[in-house]
Design a protein around this motif. Sequence first.
Motif, mmCIF file in Angstrom:
data_model
loop_
_atom_site.group_PDB
_atom_site.id
_atom_site.type_symbol
_atom_site.label_atom_id
_atom_site.label_comp_id
_atom_site.label_asym_id
_atom_site.label_seq_id
_atom_site.Cartn_x
_atom_site.Cartn_y
_atom_site.Cartn_z
ATOM 1 N N THR A 167 0.830 -1.207 0.000
ATOM 2 C CA THR A 167 0.000 0.000 0.000
ATOM 3 C C THR A 167 0.865 1.259 0.000
ATOM 4 O O THR A 167 2.065 1.213 0.308
ATOM 5 C CB THR A 167 -0.903 0.020 1.253
ATOM 6 O OG1 THR A 167 -0.078 -0.091 2.424
ATOM 7 C CG2 THR A 167 -1.877 -1.135 1.219
ATOM 8 N N LYS A 168 0.233 2.376 -0.330
ATOM 9 C CA LYS A 168 0.864 3.685 -0.253
ATOM 10 C C LYS A 168 -0.069 4.643 0.490
ATOM 11 O O LYS A 168 -1.293 4.554 0.353
ATOM 12 C CB LYS A 168 1.165 4.231 -1.652
ATOM 13 C CG LYS A 168 2.246 3.489 -2.395
ATOM 14 C CD LYS A 168 2.521 4.152 -3.742
ATOM 15 C CE LYS A 168 3.630 3.438 -4.489
ATOM 16 N NZ LYS A 168 3.931 4.084 -5.802
ATOM 17 N N SER A 170 -0.709 7.632 -0.067
ATOM 18 C CA SER A 170 -1.498 8.453 -0.999
ATOM 19 C C SER A 170 -2.763 7.737 -1.465
ATOM 20 O O SER A 170 -3.675 8.368 -1.999
ATOM 21 C CB SER A 170 -0.639 8.826 -2.222
ATOM 22 O OG SER A 170 -0.155 7.653 -2.866
ATOM 23 N N GLU A 171 -2.839 6.413 -1.264
ATOM 24 C CA GLU A 171 -4.000 5.636 -1.712
ATOM 25 C C GLU A 171 -4.958 5.306 -0.573
ATOM 26 O O GLU A 171 -5.867 4.490 -0.754
ATOM 27 C CB GLU A 171 -3.525 4.316 -2.335
ATOM 28 C CG GLU A 171 -2.547 4.493 -3.484
ATOM 29 C CD GLU A 171 -1.903 3.177 -3.912
ATOM 30 O OE1 GLU A 171 -1.332 3.122 -5.004
ATOM 31 O OE2 GLU A 171 -1.975 2.193 -3.125
ATOM 32 N N ASP A 228 4.581 8.110 -0.396
ATOM 33 C CA ASP A 228 4.952 6.803 -0.924
ATOM 34 C C ASP A 228 5.225 5.767 0.164
ATOM 35 O O ASP A 228 5.525 4.609 -0.150
ATOM 36 C CB ASP A 228 6.193 6.932 -1.819
ATOM 37 C CG ASP A 228 5.909 7.737 -3.078
ATOM 38 O OD1 ASP A 228 4.757 7.687 -3.555
ATOM 39 O OD2 ASP A 228 6.825 8.418 -3.571
ATOM 40 N N PRO A 230 4.350 3.050 3.083
ATOM 41 C CA PRO A 230 3.270 2.049 3.093
ATOM 42 C C PRO A 230 2.115 2.403 4.014
ATOM 43 O O PRO A 230 0.990 1.963 3.787
ATOM 44 C CB PRO A 230 3.978 0.776 3.564
ATOM 45 C CG PRO A 230 5.167 1.259 4.323
ATOM 46 C CD PRO A 230 5.598 2.521 3.658
#
Length: 312
Positions: A167-168, A170-171, A228, A230
């Motif tokens: 995961t990031k 930003s998401e 960026d 996790p």
Amino acid sequence: MGKLNSNTKLILLHPYIQKQGSSNRLWLLAFISFFTIAFLLTLIYTRESITSKTAATSTTVTGPSSISPFGGAPLPTTVINTLLHYASKSNDSFHMPHSELKPISDVLRKCSSPCNFLIFGLTPETLLWKALNHNGRTVFIDENRYYAAYYEELHPEIDAYDVQYTTKISETKELIASAKEQIRNECRPVQNLLFSECKLGINDLPNHVYEVDWDVILIDGPRGDGPDGPGRMQPIFTSGVLARSKKGGNPKTHIFVHDYYRDVEKMSGDEFLCRENLVEHNDTLAHFVVERMEENSFQYCRSKNNSTSSSS
């Protein structure tokens, strides 16, 4: 006839010579008998001594564990307070203060033995958590494979595994929305994550991690800074599922989320651990108590108001 007699020789053995030979043989026999008896007694005594020492050592090492592999008396209060004091006074700039260490320590002290303690992140407090959960099962999960291996080599008593986060930060919003859409399928609140394809579920840990009924979970990793990074969405979601999917043990699981002031921790915590389960928090540490659910449950939180703060 006379000639024959003159050549005949008579040999006589004096009684003293016969007696002397018999005496020597008796002394030799007595000496050999004594030596044999002494050797047998020494051998028997040595074997008994080794057997008793081995039994004593075995009792000392495995005594309580014959009943439970983690049996034994808990740490005295003075030892716990001393550990907390020196850990909170560490020179490491990233260590937890006493106000954060104490709530976790208090829960561990009240935990039934053996206590199952799962920690996400290898931190300056790693050895402290291992010590505080004396006689319990303590497992660490870290994002860095090499650091986990190095730490285990440096401290063989530490049980650490690495995990590859996908995961990031930003998401975050998209991942939470996707999990809510899949709440009746891959992202169910009650399931065995080992067989799940949910994007927020961690499914590549050793099998036995999913089989343990964890009593306490601490989320202090992975990295939570930068777009960026996790983030901690996966550990938070995974912890919620592990707590709700317990098969035995205490139906309640204490879940601590560190750095709760950050958006990712707060949004994920409110969504998957639920505000209704938040029993205590300060600026950096949140304490949730999540209960076991039935297998056919398809909502993370019983109250629909839990996700309001996340959505806003």
